[in-house]
Scaffold this active site. Structure first.
Site: not given
Ligand code: PGA
Length: 251
Positions: A9-11, A96, A98, A168, A174, A214, A235-236
Protein backbone atom coordinates in the site's frame (compact mmCIF):
# COMPACT_ATOMS: atom_id res chain seq x y z
CA UNK A 1 -9.49 -20.03 -2.72
CA UNK A 2 -7.30 -19.17 0.21
CA UNK A 3 -4.06 -17.63 -0.98
CA UNK A 4 -0.84 -16.31 0.44
CA UNK A 5 -0.60 -12.66 -0.54
CA UNK A 6 1.87 -9.87 0.02
CA UNK A 7 0.24 -6.58 -0.93
CA UNK A 8 1.87 -3.16 -0.89
CA UNK A 9 0.00 0.00 0.00
CA UNK A 10 1.99 2.95 -1.28
CA UNK A 11 -0.46 5.43 0.24
CA UNK A 12 0.14 9.02 -0.95
CA UNK A 13 3.77 8.51 -1.85
CA UNK A 14 5.75 8.70 -5.11
CA UNK A 15 5.33 10.96 -8.11
CA UNK A 16 4.30 9.22 -11.31
CA UNK A 17 7.93 8.93 -12.41
CA UNK A 18 9.08 7.63 -9.03
CA UNK A 19 6.20 5.18 -8.88
CA UNK A 20 6.94 3.84 -12.35
CA UNK A 21 10.58 3.40 -11.39
CA UNK A 22 9.58 1.53 -8.22
CA UNK A 23 7.13 -0.72 -10.06
CA UNK A 24 9.56 -1.57 -12.86
CA UNK A 25 12.34 -2.27 -10.37
CA UNK A 26 10.04 -4.64 -8.49
CA UNK A 27 8.99 -6.24 -11.75
CA UNK A 28 12.63 -6.90 -12.68
CA UNK A 29 13.34 -8.29 -9.23
CA UNK A 30 10.46 -10.78 -9.50
CA UNK A 31 10.67 -11.68 -13.16
CA UNK A 32 10.97 -15.41 -13.79
CA UNK A 33 10.87 -16.15 -10.06
CA UNK A 34 8.42 -18.73 -8.83
CA UNK A 35 6.88 -17.23 -5.74
CA UNK A 36 5.02 -18.84 -2.84
CA UNK A 37 2.60 -15.95 -2.67
CA UNK A 38 0.68 -13.56 -4.90
CA UNK A 39 2.09 -10.05 -5.04
CA UNK A 40 -0.05 -6.93 -5.34
CA UNK A 41 0.89 -3.25 -5.33
CA UNK A 42 -1.58 -0.55 -4.30
CA UNK A 43 -0.66 2.64 -6.09
CA UNK A 44 -2.21 6.11 -6.25
CA UNK A 45 -4.95 6.41 -8.89
CA UNK A 46 -2.86 8.37 -11.35
CA UNK A 47 -0.19 5.66 -11.45
CA UNK A 48 -2.48 2.75 -12.20
CA UNK A 49 -2.62 2.80 -16.00
CA UNK A 50 1.09 3.53 -16.49
CA UNK A 51 2.14 0.90 -13.97
CA UNK A 52 -0.22 -1.64 -15.56
CA UNK A 53 1.46 -1.25 -18.94
CA UNK A 54 4.98 -1.24 -17.49
CA UNK A 55 4.89 -4.50 -15.51
CA UNK A 56 3.84 -8.12 -15.90
CA UNK A 57 0.42 -8.02 -14.32
CA UNK A 58 0.33 -11.81 -14.14
CA UNK A 59 3.22 -11.65 -11.69
CA UNK A 60 2.20 -8.45 -9.89
CA UNK A 61 -1.44 -7.49 -9.41
CA UNK A 62 -2.41 -3.85 -9.21
CA UNK A 63 -4.71 -2.25 -6.65
CA UNK A 64 -6.23 1.18 -6.23
CA UNK A 65 -6.43 2.48 -2.67
CA UNK A 66 -10.04 3.66 -2.77
CA UNK A 67 -12.98 4.00 -5.13
CA UNK A 68 -16.08 6.17 -5.29
CA UNK A 69 -19.30 5.11 -3.59
CA UNK A 70 -21.21 6.20 -6.70
CA UNK A 71 -21.33 4.62 -10.10
CA UNK A 72 -20.67 7.69 -12.29
CA UNK A 73 -21.77 11.25 -12.86
CA UNK A 74 -21.46 14.62 -11.17
CA UNK A 75 -19.07 13.73 -8.34
CA UNK A 76 -16.14 16.07 -8.93
CA UNK A 77 -12.79 14.59 -8.03
CA UNK A 78 -14.01 11.03 -7.52
CA UNK A 79 -12.76 7.91 -9.31
CA UNK A 80 -15.21 5.10 -10.01
CA UNK A 81 -14.68 1.37 -9.75
CA UNK A 82 -15.28 1.06 -13.52
CA UNK A 83 -12.52 3.61 -14.19
CA UNK A 84 -10.13 1.70 -11.94
CA UNK A 85 -10.92 -1.55 -13.69
CA UNK A 86 -10.31 0.10 -17.08
CA UNK A 87 -6.69 0.87 -16.10
CA UNK A 88 -5.81 -2.80 -15.76
CA UNK A 89 -6.10 -2.92 -11.96
CA UNK A 90 -7.82 -5.97 -10.48
CA UNK A 91 -8.00 -4.96 -6.81
CA UNK A 92 -9.07 -2.06 -4.66
CA UNK A 93 -8.14 -1.41 -1.03
CA UNK A 94 -11.30 -0.37 0.83
CA UNK A 95 -11.93 0.65 4.41
CA UNK A 96 -8.37 1.51 5.28
CA UNK A 97 -8.29 3.08 8.74
CA UNK A 98 -6.83 6.29 7.29
CA UNK A 99 -9.85 6.64 5.03
CA UNK A 100 -12.22 5.85 7.89
CA UNK A 101 -10.48 8.33 10.21
CA UNK A 102 -9.58 11.23 7.89
CA UNK A 103 -12.26 11.02 5.20
CA UNK A 104 -15.23 9.99 7.26
CA UNK A 105 -15.88 6.66 5.57
CA UNK A 106 -18.72 4.91 7.30
CA UNK A 107 -19.93 1.32 7.33
CA UNK A 108 -22.64 2.41 4.84
CA UNK A 109 -20.32 4.14 2.35
CA UNK A 110 -17.98 1.17 2.51
CA UNK A 111 -20.85 -1.21 1.88
CA UNK A 112 -21.66 0.75 -1.30
CA UNK A 113 -18.00 0.85 -2.37
CA UNK A 114 -17.61 -2.90 -1.90
CA UNK A 115 -20.72 -3.57 -4.00
CA UNK A 116 -19.51 -1.29 -6.80
CA UNK A 117 -16.04 -2.83 -6.73
CA UNK A 118 -17.51 -6.32 -7.06
CA UNK A 119 -19.91 -5.20 -9.78
CA UNK A 120 -16.89 -4.02 -11.77
CA UNK A 121 -14.87 -7.19 -11.19
CA UNK A 122 -12.44 -5.65 -8.74
CA UNK A 123 -11.45 -7.73 -5.73
CA UNK A 124 -11.73 -5.61 -2.60
CA UNK A 125 -8.93 -5.78 -0.04
CA UNK A 126 -11.16 -4.88 2.87
CA UNK A 127 -9.42 -3.47 5.94
CA UNK A 128 -10.62 -3.79 9.52
CA UNK A 129 -8.98 -3.17 12.87
CA UNK A 130 -9.24 -1.42 16.21
CA UNK A 131 -7.64 1.75 17.53
CA UNK A 132 -5.36 1.73 20.57
CA UNK A 133 -8.02 2.73 23.10
CA UNK A 134 -10.23 -0.14 21.92
CA UNK A 135 -7.36 -2.62 22.24
CA UNK A 136 -6.59 -1.30 25.73
CA UNK A 137 -10.21 -1.93 26.68
CA UNK A 138 -9.97 -5.40 25.11
CA UNK A 139 -12.73 -4.47 22.64
CA UNK A 140 -10.89 -5.49 19.44
CA UNK A 141 -13.18 -8.44 18.77
CA UNK A 142 -16.38 -6.44 18.94
CA UNK A 143 -14.81 -3.72 16.75
CA UNK A 144 -13.83 -6.04 13.90
CA UNK A 145 -17.16 -7.86 14.16
CA UNK A 146 -19.07 -4.60 13.74
CA UNK A 147 -16.87 -3.60 10.80
CA UNK A 148 -17.54 -6.89 9.03
CA UNK A 149 -21.26 -6.87 9.82
CA UNK A 150 -21.55 -3.23 8.78
CA UNK A 151 -19.99 -3.50 5.33
CA UNK A 152 -19.42 -7.03 4.00
CA UNK A 153 -21.62 -9.59 5.78
CA UNK A 154 -24.53 -8.47 3.60
CA UNK A 155 -22.87 -10.14 0.61
CA UNK A 156 -23.68 -13.54 -0.83
CA UNK A 157 -21.18 -16.26 0.04
CA UNK A 158 -20.02 -16.19 -3.56
CA UNK A 159 -19.29 -12.47 -3.50
CA UNK A 160 -17.74 -12.63 -0.05
CA UNK A 161 -15.35 -15.20 -1.48
CA UNK A 162 -13.93 -12.50 -3.77
CA UNK A 163 -12.88 -10.33 -0.84
CA UNK A 164 -9.44 -10.34 0.73
CA UNK A 165 -9.60 -9.28 4.36
CA UNK A 166 -6.82 -7.28 5.98
CA UNK A 167 -6.66 -7.02 9.75
CA UNK A 168 -4.76 -3.87 10.58
CA UNK A 169 -4.62 -2.74 14.20
CA UNK A 170 -4.55 1.04 13.87
CA UNK A 171 -2.04 1.34 16.72
CA UNK A 172 0.45 -0.66 14.65
CA UNK A 173 0.13 1.29 11.38
CA UNK A 174 3.22 3.32 10.63
CA UNK A 175 4.19 3.28 14.29
CA UNK A 176 6.88 0.62 14.27
CA UNK A 177 4.72 -1.28 16.80
CA UNK A 178 3.54 -4.64 15.52
CA UNK A 179 0.94 -6.97 16.88
CA UNK A 180 2.79 -9.94 18.33
CA UNK A 181 2.45 -13.15 16.33
CA UNK A 182 0.19 -14.44 19.13
CA UNK A 183 -2.04 -11.35 19.05
CA UNK A 184 -2.27 -11.59 15.26
CA UNK A 185 -3.11 -15.29 15.29
CA UNK A 186 -5.71 -14.84 18.01
CA UNK A 187 -7.69 -12.18 16.21
CA UNK A 188 -7.23 -13.71 12.75
CA UNK A 189 -8.68 -16.95 14.09
CA UNK A 190 -11.54 -14.97 15.60
CA UNK A 191 -12.19 -13.21 12.28
CA UNK A 192 -12.19 -16.57 10.50
CA UNK A 193 -14.66 -17.92 13.08
CA UNK A 194 -16.99 -15.00 12.36
CA UNK A 195 -16.80 -15.78 8.64
CA UNK A 196 -17.56 -19.44 9.44
CA UNK A 197 -20.61 -18.50 11.53
CA UNK A 198 -21.90 -16.27 8.76
CA UNK A 199 -21.00 -18.19 5.58
CA UNK A 200 -19.97 -21.66 6.73
CA UNK A 201 -16.71 -23.48 7.24
CA UNK A 202 -15.73 -23.81 3.62
CA UNK A 203 -15.96 -20.08 2.89
CA UNK A 204 -14.05 -19.39 6.11
CA UNK A 205 -11.35 -21.87 5.24
CA UNK A 206 -10.98 -20.31 1.80
CA UNK A 207 -10.82 -16.74 3.12
CA UNK A 208 -7.52 -14.91 2.83
CA UNK A 209 -6.81 -12.76 5.87
CA UNK A 210 -3.78 -10.47 5.71
CA UNK A 211 -2.05 -8.76 8.60
CA UNK A 212 -1.05 -5.11 8.31
CA UNK A 213 0.72 -2.70 10.63
CA UNK A 214 4.50 -2.20 10.65
CA UNK A 215 5.06 -5.53 8.96
CA UNK A 216 8.64 -5.70 7.73
CA UNK A 217 11.39 -8.07 6.68
CA UNK A 218 12.28 -8.68 10.33
CA UNK A 219 8.85 -9.78 11.56
CA UNK A 220 7.06 -11.05 8.43
CA UNK A 221 8.10 -14.67 8.79
CA UNK A 222 6.95 -14.96 12.41
CA UNK A 223 3.63 -13.36 11.53
CA UNK A 224 3.03 -15.39 8.35
CA UNK A 225 3.85 -18.69 10.07
CA UNK A 226 0.59 -18.45 11.99
CA UNK A 227 -2.09 -20.73 10.54
CA UNK A 228 -4.64 -17.94 10.18
CA UNK A 229 -2.31 -15.22 8.86
CA UNK A 230 -2.22 -15.52 5.08
CA UNK A 231 0.13 -12.68 4.28
CA UNK A 232 0.50 -8.97 4.74
CA UNK A 233 -0.68 -5.53 3.70
CA UNK A 234 2.51 -3.53 3.73
CA UNK A 235 2.76 0.26 3.91
CA UNK A 236 6.19 1.77 4.56
CA UNK A 237 8.17 -1.33 3.66
CA UNK A 238 6.50 -1.54 0.24
CA UNK A 239 8.24 1.64 -0.88
CA UNK A 240 11.66 0.00 -1.19
CA UNK A 241 12.08 -2.98 -3.47
CA UNK A 242 14.62 -4.76 -1.27
CA UNK A 243 12.39 -4.47 1.81
CA UNK A 244 9.27 -5.55 -0.04
CA UNK A 245 11.04 -8.49 -1.67
CA UNK A 246 12.38 -9.62 1.69
CA UNK A 247 8.77 -9.80 2.92
CA UNK A 248 7.73 -11.75 -0.20
CA UNK A 249 10.65 -14.09 0.51
CA UNK A 250 9.26 -14.73 4.00
CA UNK A 251 6.92 -17.19 2.24
P1 PGA B 1 2.62 0.25 7.60
O1 PGA B 1 1.18 0.48 6.94
O2 PGA B 1 3.16 -1.03 7.05
O3 PGA B 1 3.43 1.45 7.16
O4 PGA B 1 2.42 0.21 9.07
C1 PGA B 1 0.31 -0.60 6.74
C2 PGA B 1 -0.98 -0.10 6.15
O5 PGA B 1 -1.46 0.96 6.55
O6 PGA B 1 -1.55 -0.76 5.25
Amino acid sequence: MRKNIVAGNWKMNKTLQEGLALATELNSALIGKSLNCDVIIGTPFIHLASVASAIDTKQIGIAAQNCADKESGAYTGEVSAAMIKSTGADYVILGHSERRAYYGETFETLKDKVLLALKNNLNPIFCIGEVLAEREENRQNEVVKAQLEGSVFNLSAEDFGKIILAYEPVWAIGTGKTASPEQAQEIHAYIRSLVAQKFGNQVADNATILYGGSCNAGNAKELFTNPDVDGGLIGGASLKVADFCAIIDAF
